[in-house]
Design an enzyme around this catalytic site. Structure first.
Site: not given
Length: 165
Positions: A96-98, A125
């Site tokens: 995951y990232c932003s 996230i």
């Protein structure tokens, strides 16, 4: 004269230049969808059974991250270092990232390295926090703070406290 010009621009563009893209539009614009998405709900149900990799920058990870996430970064992602610590190429991995753009890039590299059970967290996230799911700081305490990356991307974070530094 200026009012007529602005009205003409709005009519010609169909007002589209001023609309905010929704999350699915942004993801389809930047992602090839070569990595299967996993929803926040499905990850929440399996969170203790999967390996979770955080593909954001260290400043973002230090503000908050998902429980038990392992920081791998993006700009300084080291495939060799990461794969040397992930021996089982069949274990479920969620990156995951932003919002899910950078994480697809990292997941693709892992897939190319032979990992077969990789997922990209849909909405990253930001979507996780938007669904009121918990994030943690470096002391492993629950926090409402989320590094919002930039003003451009931070508009997709609707809950929590946006941090930009």
């Amino acid at each position: 004269m200026i009012k007529i010009y602005l009205l003409s621009v709005l009519i010609v563009t169909g007002f589209n230049g001023f609309a905010q893209e929704n999350l699915s539009e942004v993801l389809s614009k930047y992602n090839s969808e070569s990595i299967t998405y996993i929803s926040t709900e499905n990850l929440r149900a399996q969170q203790d059974e999967v390996l979770i990799l955080d593909a954001r920058e260290i400043e973002e990870f230090q503000v908050s991250h998902l429980k038990n996430a392992i920081y791998v970064g993006y700009d300084n992602f080291n495939l060799q270092a990461t794969t040397s610590s992930l021996k089982d190429t069949t274990k479920p991995i969620v990156v995951y990232c932003s919002i899910g753009v950078r994480s697809e890039d990292i997941a693709e590299q892992l897939k190319d390295a032979g990992y077969t059970n990789i997922y990209n967290l849909y909405g990253g996230i930001f979507e996780w926090k938007n669904k009121n799911l918990p994030v943690y700081n470096l002391k492993n305490n629950s926090t409402d703070s989320i590094h919002a990356y930039s003003k451009r991307w931070g508009k997709y974070l609707n809950k929590g406290i946006k941090v930009y530094e």
